[in-house]
Scaffold this motif. Sequence first.
Motif, PDB file in Angstrom:
ATOM      1  N   LEU A 116       0.842  -1.195   0.000  1.00  0.00           N
ATOM      2  CA  LEU A 116       0.000   0.000   0.000  1.00  0.00           C
ATOM      3  C   LEU A 116       0.875   1.242   0.000  1.00  0.00           C
ATOM      4  CD1 LEU A 116      -2.936   1.167   0.379  1.00  0.00           C
ATOM      5  CD2 LEU A 116      -2.487   1.062   2.851  1.00  0.00           C
ATOM      6  N   SER A 117       0.618   2.147  -0.949  1.00  0.00           N
ATOM      7  CA  SER A 117       1.292   3.441  -1.005  1.00  0.00           C
ATOM      8  C   SER A 117       0.281   4.505  -0.594  1.00  0.00           C
ATOM      9  CB  SER A 117       1.818   3.712  -2.413  1.00  0.00           C
ATOM     10  OG  SER A 117       2.430   4.968  -2.487  1.00  0.00           O
ATOM     11  N   ILE A 141       4.572   5.104   3.516  1.00  0.00           N
ATOM     12  CA  ILE A 141       3.925   6.369   3.890  1.00  0.00           C
ATOM     13  C   ILE A 141       4.829   7.529   3.496  1.00  0.00           C
ATOM     14  CG2 ILE A 141       3.137   7.772   5.839  1.00  0.00           C
ATOM     15  CD1 ILE A 141       2.172   5.236   7.181  1.00  0.00           C
ATOM     16  N   SER A 142       4.244   8.502   2.817  1.00  0.00           N
ATOM     17  CA  SER A 142       5.022   9.614   2.260  1.00  0.00           C
ATOM     18  C   SER A 142       5.299  10.688   3.296  1.00  0.00           C
ATOM     19  CB  SER A 142       4.266  10.232   1.081  1.00  0.00           C
ATOM     20  OG  SER A 142       4.093   9.296   0.046  1.00  0.00           O
ATOM     21  N   ILE A 167       2.555   6.152  10.687  1.00  0.00           N
ATOM     22  CA  ILE A 167       3.727   5.286  10.790  1.00  0.00           C
ATOM     23  C   ILE A 167       3.793   4.657  12.178  1.00  0.00           C
ATOM     24  CG2 ILE A 167       6.253   5.264  10.849  1.00  0.00           C
ATOM     25  CD1 ILE A 167       6.217   7.426   8.675  1.00  0.00           C
ATOM     26  N   ARG A 168       3.608   5.462  13.211  1.00  0.00           N
ATOM     27  CA  ARG A 168       3.660   4.950  14.575  1.00  0.00           C
ATOM     28  C   ARG A 168       2.590   3.892  14.830  1.00  0.00           C
ATOM     29  NH1 ARG A 168       4.338  10.992  17.234  1.00  0.00           N
ATOM     30  NH2 ARG A 168       6.643  11.108  17.137  1.00  0.00           N
ATOM     31  N   ASN A 169       1.400   4.114  14.289  1.00  0.00           N
ATOM     32  CA  ASN A 169       0.327   3.144  14.483  1.00  0.00           C
ATOM     33  C   ASN A 169       0.645   1.816  13.812  1.00  0.00           C
ATOM     34  OD1 ASN A 169      -1.357   4.782  16.070  1.00  0.00           O
ATOM     35  ND2 ASN A 169      -2.224   5.778  14.264  1.00  0.00           N
ATOM     36  N   CYS A 170       1.256   1.874  12.625  1.00  0.00           N
ATOM     37  CA  CYS A 170       1.667   0.632  11.959  1.00  0.00           C
ATOM     38  C   CYS A 170       2.742  -0.090  12.773  1.00  0.00           C
ATOM     39  CB  CYS A 170       2.182   0.929  10.552  1.00  0.00           C
ATOM     40  SG  CYS A 170       0.901   1.361   9.357  1.00  0.00           S
ATOM     41  N   GLY A 178       7.314   1.747   6.054  1.00  0.00           N
ATOM     42  CA  GLY A 178       8.480   2.565   5.772  1.00  0.00           C
ATOM     43  C   GLY A 178       8.039   3.912   5.261  1.00  0.00           C
ATOM     44  N   LEU A 179       8.995   4.817   5.079  1.00  0.00           N
ATOM     45  CA  LEU A 179       8.647   6.142   4.580  1.00  0.00           C
ATOM     46  C   LEU A 179       9.141   6.335   3.152  1.00  0.00           C
ATOM     47  CD1 LEU A 179      11.207   8.352   4.532  1.00  0.00           C
ATOM     48  CD2 LEU A 179      10.894   8.242   6.992  1.00  0.00           C
ATOM     49  N   ARG A 180       8.472   7.245   2.458  1.00  0.00           N
ATOM     50  CA  ARG A 180       8.792   7.603   1.086  1.00  0.00           C
ATOM     51  C   ARG A 180       9.067   9.107   1.055  1.00  0.00           C
ATOM     52  NH1 ARG A 180       4.688   7.572  -2.064  1.00  0.00           N
ATOM     53  NH2 ARG A 180       5.415   6.442  -3.892  1.00  0.00           N
ATOM     54  N   PHE A 181      10.159   9.502   0.396  1.00  0.00           N
ATOM     55  CA  PHE A 181      10.569  10.895   0.373  1.00  0.00           C
ATOM     56  C   PHE A 181      10.902  11.269  -1.062  1.00  0.00           C
ATOM     57  CE2 PHE A 181      13.694  14.281   0.494  1.00  0.00           C
ATOM     58  CZ  PHE A 181      13.347  15.082   1.576  1.00  0.00           C
TER      59      PHE A 181
END
Length: 394
Positions: A116-117, A141-142, A167-170, A178-181
């Motif tokens: 999921l994006s 997550i962006s 992010i914290r909830n996941c 993870g994060l997307r930048f």
Amino acid sequence: MISFTKLLFNDNYFGDSLRYSNEARGATAGARRDGGPVVVWNCTRACNLQCRHCYAGAGREAAPGEMTTPEARDFLDQLVAFRVPVLLLSGGEPLVRPDVFDLMATAVQQGLRVTLSTNGTLIDRSTARELKRIGISYVGISLDGVETKHDAFRGVRGSFQAALEGIRNCLAVNQRVGLRFTISRNNVDQLEEIFYLLQEENIPRACFYHLVYSGRGSELAGEDLDHEESRATMDFLIDATRRLKRMGREVEILTVDNHADGIYLYLRLLREDPERAASVRELLRLNGGNRSGIAIGAVDWTGAVHPDQFTMHHSLGNVRERPFGTIWTDLSHPLLRGLRDRKPLLKGRCATCAWLGLCNGNCRVRAESVAGDFWDADPACYLTEKEIAGGELA
């Protein structure tokens, strides 16, 4: 994707089996034997944010003609029949689609690996638990900076805190996340803060995206890094990845949408660690470079099939009319046929580059956006003339 973690340390993560293997190399030639491509499904154009770089040109409301639930279920059946290895749900914001949880659950039950994006702002603790229960393999997550920098890029005040809570909830329910930048001149100064955030929040993965000039992102070409800035940014990412490793932090670092990154890292290793450089060159050979229209494809909210998520202005067919597998294997379409064997079509410095076998012409949409020619040179390739001529010790 270019995994700096894999290339620098040979650490293994799930996606590496799709990126660095003999099957991956076969997929570059359009000859994948184990199934179809990774498919990005932009399941809705609706979004609760207004991101400046949105390639889908998302808006507040669903677009006319979005696939119905029965049509979406039929589409999932098509992907299963074609043995697609991964389905990545994107948007717009996929979590605003009313039936998305049912569709994700159906896909997982049928054996698809679903990722999921998302912008993350809608992931409260109960949503995170539901994603985990369904069996979502990964949530990206962006984050495009911290606090006001991210909010300005995303067009909504408070979106940074909401995404961080997502992010914290996941993480709290052991949902892989993870994060997307997305890197631009407006936020490249935020990279140090992002790496600090990775450590403080124990985020296990980060993907750093180069700008692709498509959708609303086509207006941001002037905000892309110049070549020297790109090289400096890659040096920073290489050094920061090594620093995490020295600290004993298991964080996967990847870059996306510019295959010059792998060549640049290889050339740097030739100077610093020639033995590791030889292994990296083999991994890049297996990867084969850009695989749009080969090992990655996209389907939009109306069912139209595209070579990737950035080429929505080029349609190969529609899954409402023909099965995805039929469309993907129909080489009568000139663009798809060209992408499967693109080297003779490439122009400019891409056509003569010594690293073409490892890069495969990089991002075609950027070339089309700037030069008006799909097969022209990618303007975001930051390798020097000496480097593309094969000057490995440049």
